[in-house]
Design a protein around this motif. Sequence first.
Motif, PDB file in Angstrom:
ATOM      1  N   ALA A  38       0.618  -1.692   0.208  1.00 15.75           N
ATOM      2  CA  ALA A  38      -0.229   0.058   0.234  1.00 15.75           C
ATOM      3  C   ALA A  38       1.081   1.232  -0.090  1.00 15.75           C
ATOM      4  CB  ALA A  38      -1.016  -0.046   1.330  1.00 15.75           C
ATOM      5  N   SER A  39       0.395   2.286  -0.694  1.00 13.21           N
ATOM      6  CA  SER A  39       0.994   3.522  -0.443  1.00 13.21           C
ATOM      7  C   SER A  39       0.776   4.371   1.250  1.00 13.21           C
ATOM      8  CB  SER A  39       0.354   4.750  -1.098  1.00 13.21           C
ATOM      9  OG  SER A  39       0.956   3.902  -2.548  1.00 13.21           O
ATOM     10  N   GLY A  40       1.520   4.856   1.712  1.00 19.67           N
ATOM     11  CA  GLY A  40       1.389   5.652   3.079  1.00 19.67           C
ATOM     12  C   GLY A  40       2.067   5.506   3.937  1.00 19.67           C
ATOM     13  N   GLY A  65      14.330  -0.165   4.253  1.00 24.59           N
ATOM     14  CA  GLY A  65      13.369   0.959   4.930  1.00 24.59           C
ATOM     15  C   GLY A  65      13.685   1.562   6.190  1.00 24.59           C
ATOM     16  N   MET A  66      12.325   2.126   6.996  1.00 27.92           N
ATOM     17  CA  MET A  66      12.530   1.936   8.265  1.00 27.92           C
ATOM     18  C   MET A  66      11.344   1.819   9.506  1.00 27.92           C
ATOM     19  SD  MET A  66      11.534   6.021   7.974  1.00 27.92           S
ATOM     20  CE  MET A  66      10.253   6.430   7.567  1.00 27.92           C
ATOM     21  N   LEU A  67      11.546   1.873  10.426  1.00 26.10           N
ATOM     22  CA  LEU A  67      10.417   0.987  11.829  1.00 26.10           C
ATOM     23  C   LEU A  67      10.337  -0.128  11.265  1.00 26.10           C
ATOM     24  CD1 LEU A  67       9.368   5.391  11.820  1.00 26.10           C
ATOM     25  CD2 LEU A  67      10.834   3.879  13.313  1.00 26.10           C
ATOM     26  N   LEU A 113       4.208 -14.928  12.942  1.00 22.20           N
ATOM     27  CA  LEU A 113       2.750 -16.809  12.675  1.00 22.20           C
ATOM     28  C   LEU A 113       2.834 -17.900  12.733  1.00 22.20           C
ATOM     29  CD1 LEU A 113       3.027 -14.641   8.904  1.00 22.20           C
ATOM     30  CD2 LEU A 113       1.620 -14.117  10.914  1.00 22.20           C
ATOM     31  N   GLY A 114       3.250 -18.274  13.639  1.00 24.36           N
ATOM     32  CA  GLY A 114       3.155 -20.003  14.432  1.00 24.36           C
ATOM     33  C   GLY A 114       5.087 -19.825  14.476  1.00 24.36           C
ATOM     34  N   ASP A 115       5.087 -21.203  14.448  1.00 25.67           N
ATOM     35  CA  ASP A 115       6.642 -21.669  15.587  1.00 25.67           C
ATOM     36  C   ASP A 115       7.736 -21.316  14.126  1.00 25.67           C
ATOM     37  OD1 ASP A 115       5.378 -22.699  17.682  1.00 25.67           O
ATOM     38  OD2 ASP A 115       4.747 -24.697  16.959  1.00 25.67           O
ATOM     39  N   ASP A 116       7.446 -20.786  13.318  1.00 29.05           N
ATOM     40  CA  ASP A 116       8.529 -20.423  12.324  1.00 29.05           C
ATOM     41  C   ASP A 116       8.563 -19.482  11.463  1.00 29.05           C
ATOM     42  OD1 ASP A 116       7.444 -21.897  10.981  1.00 29.05           O
ATOM     43  OD2 ASP A 116       8.418 -23.383  10.375  1.00 29.05           O
ATOM     44  N   GLN A 117       7.826 -18.557  11.568  1.00 28.87           N
ATOM     45  CA  GLN A 117       7.936 -17.606  10.816  1.00 28.87           C
ATOM     46  C   GLN A 117       6.889 -16.114  11.493  1.00 28.87           C
ATOM     47  OE1 GLN A 117       4.569 -18.023   7.566  1.00 28.87           O
ATOM     48  NE2 GLN A 117       5.793 -18.720   6.322  1.00 28.87           N
ATOM     49  N   ILE A 118       7.338 -15.136  10.677  1.00 29.79           N
ATOM     50  CA  ILE A 118       7.035 -14.012  11.023  1.00 29.79           C
ATOM     51  C   ILE A 118       6.599 -12.845   9.965  1.00 29.79           C
ATOM     52  CG2 ILE A 118       8.178 -13.912  12.881  1.00 29.79           C
ATOM     53  CD1 ILE A 118      10.154 -11.732  11.672  1.00 29.79           C
ATOM     54  N   ILE A 119       6.127 -11.902  10.297  1.00 32.78           N
ATOM     55  CA  ILE A 119       5.472 -11.235   9.708  1.00 32.78           C
ATOM     56  C   ILE A 119       5.939 -10.341   9.472  1.00 32.78           C
ATOM     57  CG2 ILE A 119       3.176 -10.712  10.616  1.00 32.78           C
ATOM     58  CD1 ILE A 119       3.839  -9.938   6.616  1.00 32.78           C
ATOM     59  N   CYS A 120       6.953  -9.333   8.897  1.00 29.56           N
ATOM     60  CA  CYS A 120       7.541  -8.119   8.912  1.00 29.56           C
ATOM     61  C   CYS A 120       6.621  -6.501   8.240  1.00 29.56           C
ATOM     62  CB  CYS A 120       8.895  -8.130   8.979  1.00 29.56           C
ATOM     63  SG  CYS A 120      10.090  -6.570   9.261  1.00 29.56           S
ATOM     64  N   ILE A 121       6.219  -5.891   8.503  1.00 27.59           N
ATOM     65  CA  ILE A 121       5.648  -4.786   8.178  1.00 27.59           C
ATOM     66  C   ILE A 121       7.073  -3.377   8.355  1.00 27.59           C
ATOM     67  CG2 ILE A 121       3.895  -3.446   7.470  1.00 27.59           C
ATOM     68  CD1 ILE A 121       2.689  -6.233   6.417  1.00 27.59           C
ATOM     69  N   TRP A 122       7.276  -2.609   7.230  1.00 25.44           N
ATOM     70  CA  TRP A 122       7.796  -1.103   7.646  1.00 25.44           C
ATOM     71  C   TRP A 122       7.448  -0.199   6.854  1.00 25.44           C
ATOM     72  CZ3 TRP A 122       9.489  -5.384   5.488  1.00 25.44           C
ATOM     73  CH2 TRP A 122      10.302  -5.605   4.570  1.00 25.44           C
ATOM     74  N   GLU A 123       7.846   0.961   6.628  1.00 28.80           N
ATOM     75  CA  GLU A 123       7.705   1.799   5.601  1.00 28.80           C
ATOM     76  C   GLU A 123       9.262   1.912   5.118  1.00 28.80           C
ATOM     77  OE1 GLU A 123       7.446   6.368   5.970  1.00 28.80           O
ATOM     78  OE2 GLU A 123       6.568   5.528   7.726  1.00 28.80           O
ATOM     79  N   ASP A 124       8.546   2.038   3.707  1.00 30.83           N
ATOM     80  CA  ASP A 124       9.884   2.658   2.893  1.00 30.83           C
ATOM     81  C   ASP A 124       9.683   3.541   1.661  1.00 30.83           C
ATOM     82  OD1 ASP A 124      12.486   2.262   0.869  1.00 30.83           O
ATOM     83  OD2 ASP A 124      11.703   0.798   0.293  1.00 30.83           O
ATOM     84  N   ASP A 125      10.157   4.698   2.105  1.00 32.23           N
ATOM     85  CA  ASP A 125       9.409   5.406   1.042  1.00 32.23           C
ATOM     86  C   ASP A 125       8.281   6.097   1.029  1.00 32.23           C
ATOM     87  OD1 ASP A 125      10.185   8.222  -1.101  1.00 32.23           O
ATOM     88  OD2 ASP A 125      10.675   7.051  -2.773  1.00 32.23           O
ATOM     89  N   LYS A 126       7.199   6.121   1.893  1.00 29.36           N
ATOM     90  CA  LYS A 126       6.262   6.311   1.964  1.00 29.36           C
ATOM     91  C   LYS A 126       5.344   4.804   1.417  1.00 29.36           C
ATOM     92  CE  LYS A 126       6.580  11.485   2.368  1.00 29.36           C
ATOM     93  NZ  LYS A 126       5.928  13.516   2.197  1.00 29.36           N
ATOM     94  N   LYS A 127       5.931   3.556   1.156  1.00 29.77           N
ATOM     95  CA  LYS A 127       5.362   2.980   0.999  1.00 29.77           C
ATOM     96  C   LYS A 127       5.177   2.152   2.207  1.00 29.77           C
ATOM     97  CE  LYS A 127       6.228   3.247  -3.991  1.00 29.77           C
ATOM     98  NZ  LYS A 127       6.830   5.219  -3.868  1.00 29.77           N
ATOM     99  N   ILE A 128       4.082   1.098   2.135  1.00 30.25           N
ATOM    100  CA  ILE A 128       3.989   0.003   2.981  1.00 30.25           C
ATOM    101  C   ILE A 128       4.513  -1.154   2.639  1.00 30.25           C
ATOM    102  CG2 ILE A 128       2.959  -0.742   5.000  1.00 30.25           C
ATOM    103  CD1 ILE A 128       2.912   2.373   5.301  1.00 30.25           C
ATOM    104  N   THR A 129       5.729  -2.343   3.184  1.00 34.34           N
ATOM    105  CA  THR A 129       6.314  -3.276   3.064  1.00 34.34           C
ATOM    106  C   THR A 129       6.209  -4.121   3.267  1.00 34.34           C
ATOM    107  OG1 THR A 129       7.894  -1.134   1.794  1.00 34.34           O
ATOM    108  CG2 THR A 129       8.593  -3.742   1.625  1.00 34.34           C
TER     109      THR A 129
END
Length: 349
Positions: free
Chosen positions: A31-33, A319-321, A327-343
Amino acid sequence: MKLTCLFLICCLGFISCTEPRTKSNSVVMVASGQMPDVAVDAKKSIHIAYGNGDSLMYIQSRDGGKTFSLPLLVEILPGLAASHTRGPQIAIASAGVCILACNSMGDIFSFRLNNSKWQKTGRVNDVDTVAKENLIALGGDGDHLAAAWLDLRGNKKNKIVGTHSEDGGVSWSRNEIWYASPDSTVCECCKPSVAVKGHDVFVMFRNFIDGNRDMYLLHSTDGGLSFGKASRLGEGNWQLDGCPMDGGAVVISNGVAQTVWRRQATVFSCTEGHEEVALGEGKGSTLEIVNGKTVYAWSENGKIILIDSKGTKRSIGSGMLPVIKSLGDDQIICIWEDDKKITSAVVDL
């Protein structure tokens, strides 16, 4: 025309806006943001709140981060705070998903997801325009949500004020001052962090005593009704005539707080009651417990750095922040901001 387009997007509902991802660590712009925050529910659905101008936005994934919905407009909030570590906060309680967002006037508003629609449930601060720094935190577990923020009420000095909700953010308790610095103010531009587990509520914040901008921890064992004495984290001090704009993060594991934060250029971890451990250089740090082990993330020289549960350090994107959730025993979701985009990246550990 702008509002019409937003309305059409909202009406489209849950439609994938990314191609399915099959490889771990595949980085995708969703997403953009700016200033995303993320929560994962018991069914492993991923919920993300973020800002885009004055628009408070929401997306979700029902398939573990392989695809995401199109952005849904929660509310147009004039002066929405969504930059420079200030942004919407999202948490999950048994009553549902809740978002808090602050405007430039210093008022905090609560929104609740109900039957796939977002509803504004009211203002959280019970004194007008006291959250001028727009630095808020939200945590939830079971029936309980707890929120904390920097607040100017009374003496116009920033202090830690909090409230809690037992109905998923429909209503909030009377605001209480959870901490006031004996030396005028807490650090004016570092975001606090809140973690909730059962009756335990931990609040971490950067203090300002004798010129030192050090991290402190508050602990409540009765759901936030009362707190013990604030304790300083780490062994060193950070004498700084300015604001680092870096608040770190706290989680609860077996009733004990685990924290990550920055002092000068170094990122430290610290388990409550133990010595600090230097992890590396960087800023904007966060952490998560995955299968009983701690995973850390931060930004370093424009890259998102992850230390997994085996102690392996890797770069997963630009990116940053970052914000990470299990997401379970062996997995994560990582969300961050990169140049005003949600990654986003799903990472195998």
